[in-house]
Scaffold this motif. Structure first.
Motif, PDB file in Angstrom:
ATOM      1  N   GLY A 113      36.037  38.414   8.250  1.00 55.79           N
ATOM      2  CA  GLY A 113      36.585  39.383   7.254  1.00 55.79           C
ATOM      3  C   GLY A 113      36.617  40.696   7.928  1.00 55.79           C
ATOM      4  N   TRP A 114      36.005  41.165   8.803  1.00 54.41           N
ATOM      5  CA  TRP A 114      36.940  42.591   9.398  1.00 54.41           C
ATOM      6  C   TRP A 114      37.755  42.159  10.316  1.00 54.41           C
ATOM      7  N   LEU A 115      38.487  42.607  10.436  1.00 56.13           N
ATOM      8  CA  LEU A 115      40.094  42.661  11.530  1.00 56.13           C
ATOM      9  C   LEU A 115      39.973  43.349  13.155  1.00 56.13           C
ATOM     10  N   THR A 116      38.666  43.977  13.427  1.00 58.62           N
ATOM     11  CA  THR A 116      39.188  44.186  14.674  1.00 58.62           C
ATOM     12  C   THR A 116      37.645  44.144  15.218  1.00 58.62           C
ATOM     13  N   THR A 117      36.615  44.237  16.394  1.00 58.38           N
ATOM     14  CA  THR A 117      35.921  44.161  16.789  1.00 58.38           C
ATOM     15  C   THR A 117      34.915  44.778  17.678  1.00 58.38           C
ATOM     16  N   ARG A 118      33.463  44.801  17.448  1.00 56.28           N
ATOM     17  CA  ARG A 118      33.133  45.944  18.274  1.00 56.28           C
ATOM     18  C   ARG A 118      33.720  46.478  19.434  1.00 56.28           C
ATOM     19  N   ALA A 119      34.024  45.619  20.457  1.00 55.76           N
ATOM     20  CA  ALA A 119      34.528  45.450  21.523  1.00 55.76           C
ATOM     21  C   ALA A 119      35.995  46.263  21.958  1.00 55.76           C
ATOM     22  N   GLU A 120      36.871  46.239  20.656  1.00 51.28           N
ATOM     23  CA  GLU A 120      37.836  46.885  20.404  1.00 51.28           C
ATOM     24  C   GLU A 120      37.386  47.922  20.369  1.00 51.28           C
ATOM     25  N   TYR A 159      42.420  53.582  15.584  1.00 51.85           N
ATOM     26  CA  TYR A 159      43.458  53.531  15.070  1.00 51.85           C
ATOM     27  C   TYR A 159      45.029  52.918  16.178  1.00 51.85           C
ATOM     28  N   ARG A 160      45.379  54.282  16.664  1.00 49.65           N
ATOM     29  CA  ARG A 160      46.412  53.685  17.610  1.00 49.65           C
ATOM     30  C   ARG A 160      45.953  52.705  18.634  1.00 49.65           C
ATOM     31  N   HIS A 161      45.090  52.631  19.061  1.00 55.71           N
ATOM     32  CA  HIS A 161      44.827  50.982  20.391  1.00 55.71           C
ATOM     33  C   HIS A 161      44.652  50.176  19.518  1.00 55.71           C
ATOM     34  N   VAL A 162      44.283  49.634  17.945  1.00 54.01           N
ATOM     35  CA  VAL A 162      44.440  48.912  17.281  1.00 54.01           C
ATOM     36  C   VAL A 162      46.272  48.650  17.299  1.00 54.01           C
ATOM     37  N   ARG A 163      46.451  49.284  16.898  1.00 49.61           N
ATOM     38  CA  ARG A 163      48.444  49.079  16.548  1.00 49.61           C
ATOM     39  C   ARG A 163      48.742  48.422  18.331  1.00 49.61           C
ATOM     40  N   ARG A 164      48.288  49.392  18.745  1.00 47.26           N
ATOM     41  CA  ARG A 164      48.812  49.083  20.043  1.00 47.26           C
ATOM     42  C   ARG A 164      48.324  46.932  20.327  1.00 47.26           C
ATOM     43  N   ARG A 165      47.547  46.768  20.275  1.00 44.66           N
ATOM     44  CA  ARG A 165      46.410  45.738  20.621  1.00 44.66           C
ATOM     45  C   ARG A 165      48.036  44.150  19.580  1.00 44.66           C
ATOM     46  N   THR A 166      46.935  45.258  18.377  1.00 46.75           N
ATOM     47  CA  THR A 166      48.108  43.724  17.252  1.00 46.75           C
ATOM     48  C   THR A 166      49.464  43.920  17.575  1.00 46.75           C
ATOM     49  N   GLY A 167      50.331  44.794  17.492  1.00 44.06           N
ATOM     50  CA  GLY A 167      51.871  45.554  17.762  1.00 44.06           C
ATOM     51  C   GLY A 167      52.496  46.016  16.092  1.00 44.06           C
TER      52      GLY A 167
END
Ligand SMILES: Cc1cc2nc3c(=O)[nH]c(=O)nc-3n(C[C@H](O)[C@H](O)[C@H](O)COP(=O)(O)OP(=O)(O)OC[C@H]3O[C@@H](n4cnc5c(N)ncnc54)[C@H](O)[C@@H]3O)c2cc1C
Ligand code: SF4
Length: 561
Positions: free
Chosen positions: A138-145, A162-170
């Protein structure tokens, strides 16, 4: 036989020849995990109802009903589509119900529980091989991220994650640039609500016989628990969940951003979506709500603001909770841990001890960090029908006991703010939130209260304490218009704020985000400081006695010099 048991028996398929999965109370979905990848006829699920868990703390009745009604409807929905269902009632920790089932059915698969408390309960069964734990999908991101977003380790910051996840997901990105030129439009989202556009009215649900039976069960077995039970505002079926989400999209999200921080007597929720309870039970999937909002044609400040809450804050607090083992493992050393769950002040309110479940199953009562070294009890005014005379607090507390919910800013800038200004122990406030809110589970309530709301772990997760005086509450709400105090003259919260800064000078002086207010605090005359302290002591003595503050009874300290 109960109406639920009958309904389940009518739908139950042949249970033979299946792979069995334990589905915890907060993973009520077939959109992820084994259920999404299996034919219904190949799989069976074990669902455990636990009055034991429900009695560990004096949880709001609406919360007990929300969890139970959704669990039972999930059981029926799964049986309806051909999944075999074993529904059992646990008289003790969850593992006591699961051990015999694992022996009978073979090792049970389970997605890693989100709640640490459930993981601790199940740990012996995982070790013995009775439960086979896989990742929680159910989580959208991993511990590694999470770790990659904060390469230097703690302190952790949500905006970097948040910036990291936005870049990773596009997501909301145009190549390497954020859509609209900024990762956050928070600065545009701080408007008080002037009364229009009209605040949306949440949907009313028609409780079916299964939900009504849950209501009767809660009234009968959890009679000591506080809070109103309102089945009409309780989404219980998958259809209800979809209806609430449709309402949120159509009625709330366009104006979500600009009025995100506003508070009003006219509407407890304004343009907030009220989906947290269902998201945390996985009746609505985080991936779905993020994707659907990303595709909506709404102002960018609202779209980005909402996505940041779910993709940013919700994921971030979960990672911090895991990384600190529920705040037991902190950079400055391990804080004390409560032996048994706290009752958040229930016993002072009810004037008798909460029976609880005591030390059971090796489960403790949670970490007790207190970076500002505070340890006062929560005033009984945080419980039903014991008004404090502080209009803002009384309004929000009444909303909470009526609905089991209030929105983010009322939680942060009224409830947690007041408790922090009063020097309440972070653990006691956390337990109160855990008890009172339908969406509270340890992984989300502990970071939000121990870390964000009270600054109980210092700058580990947030840059500064979220405290304010009466001016902020007056600017962002209409509460003061209905209060016996005047925010510009005799409101005690103004003095509580200055007294907070003064007594925490050593801890906060070097914090760059507190520079301006700490300098203003330092400039206050000795006489004003004495008055601030006098007001604080008056508020302590009145609220500790369970009484009501009134301007007429205020000591002379309140008079302006
Ligand atoms: C002191 C305090 C205690 C809180 N306790 C809880 C809690 O027990 N459970 C809980 O789910 N949220 C908690 N929050 C976060 C937030 O206030 C609620 O998620 C939100 O108010 C739920 O209402 P909503 O669904 O209308 O949210 P919206 O404002 O519509 O936001 C959409 C979603 O974003 C997510 N979200 C937003 N902020 C946060 C956050 N800080 N942490 C986690 N998720 C977030 C939620 O899933 C929410 O449903 C707390 C915040 C504070 C300041
Ligand atoms: S005057 Fe003070 S106590 Fe009253 S509502 Fe405003 S901020 Fe709250």
């Amino acid at each position: 036989m109960s109406r639920f048991a009958n309904a389940l028996a009518e739908r139950q398929p042949d249970p033979g020849g299946r792979r069995w999965v334990f589905v915890p109370y907060d993973q009520l979905t077939d959109g992820i995990g084994v259920l999404v990848r299996s034919e219904p006829s190949d799989v069976g699920i074990v669902l455990v109802e636990s009055p034991w868990k429900g009695s560990r703390r004096p949880y709001h009745r609406q919360k007990l009903a929300l969890v139970l009604a959704n669990l039972r409807h999930f059981a029926l929905e799964q049986a309806e589509r051909g999944v075999a269902v074993r529904h059992v009632v646990a008289r003790g920790p969850y593992r006591t119900a699961l051990e015999p089932l694992a022996r009978e059915l073979g090792p049970l698969a389970v997605m890693r529980p989100a709640e640490r408390e459930l993981r601790a309960d199940l740990a012996p069964l995982v070790r013995s091989g009775g439960l086979v734990e896989g990742p929680h999908e159910g989580w959208l991101t991993t511990r590694a991220e999470f770790e990659a977003s904060q390469p230097k380790g703690p302190p952790w910051r949500m905006d970097a994650f948040y910036r990291h996840v936005r870049r990773r997901t596009g997501l909301l990105m145009e190549g390497a640039r954020p859509v609209g030129g900024s990762f956050s439009f928070d600065a545009e989202n701080r408007r008080p609500w002037p009364g229009e556009p009209a605040a949306p009215t949440p949907p009313i649900f028609a409780p079916d016989e299964v939900t009504c039976e849950v209501g009767e069960l809660v009234e009968k077995h959890f009679g000591d628990h506080p809070g109103e039970l309102d089945l009409g505002s309780l989404p219980a079926t998958l259809d209800d969940a979809n209806r609430l989400w449709r309402w949120a999209r159509e009625a709330c999200l366009t104006d979500f951003g600009p009025f995100e921080d506003a508070m009003s007597r006219a509407s407890s929720g304004l343009f907030h979506t009220r989906i947290s309870g269902l998201l945390n039970l996985h009746r609505l999937l985080p991936a779905r709500v993020v994707a659907e909002v990303a595709a909506m044609d709404i102002p960018l400040a609202s779209k980005e603001g909402f996505i940041r809450q779910v993709l940013g804050w919700r994921e971030f607090v979960h990672h911090v909770h895991e990384a600190t083992d529920g705040f037991r493992d902190l950079p400055g050393g391990a804080p004390p841990v409560a032996g048994v769950p706290g009752d958040g002040g229930w016993s002072r309110w009810a004037d008798r001890a909460w029976p609880g479940t005591g030390v059971a199953g090796g489960l403790d009562g949670g970490a007790c960090p207190s970076a500002l070294d505070t340890g006062r009890s929560l005033p009984v005014g945080f419980w039903p029908d014991r008004p404090t005379g502080l209009g803002c607090l009384d309004r929000v507390v009444a909303d909470v006991w009526r609905e089991g919910w209030s929105h983010h800013i009322t939680r942060l800038m009224v409830l947690a703010n007041l408790a922090t200004l009063l020097g309440v122990a972070p653990r006691e406030l956390t337990d109160w939130f855990w008890i009172a809110f339908v969406d509270a589970f340890d992984w989300v309530v502990e970071p939000n209260v121990l870390a964000m709301g009270t600054y109980g772990v210092g700058p580990l997760m947030t840059t500064k304490p979220y405290v304010s005086g009466a001016a902020y509450i007056n600017r962002m709400s209409d509460y003061c218009a209905d209060c016996a105090f005047d925010p510009r003259s005799d409101c005690p919260i103004a003095s509580l704020y200055w007294a907070f800064l003064d007594r925490n000078r050593d801890a906060l002086e070097s914090n760059p985000r507190m520079g301006i207010v700490m300098r203003s605090s330092a400039k206050r005359s000795e006489r004003r400081r004495r008055r601030d302290r006098g007001v604080l002591e008056w508020v302590w003595s009145v609220l500790d006695g369970g009484d009501r503050l009134t301007p007429a009874a205020a000591p002379r300290h309140l008079e302006e010099e």
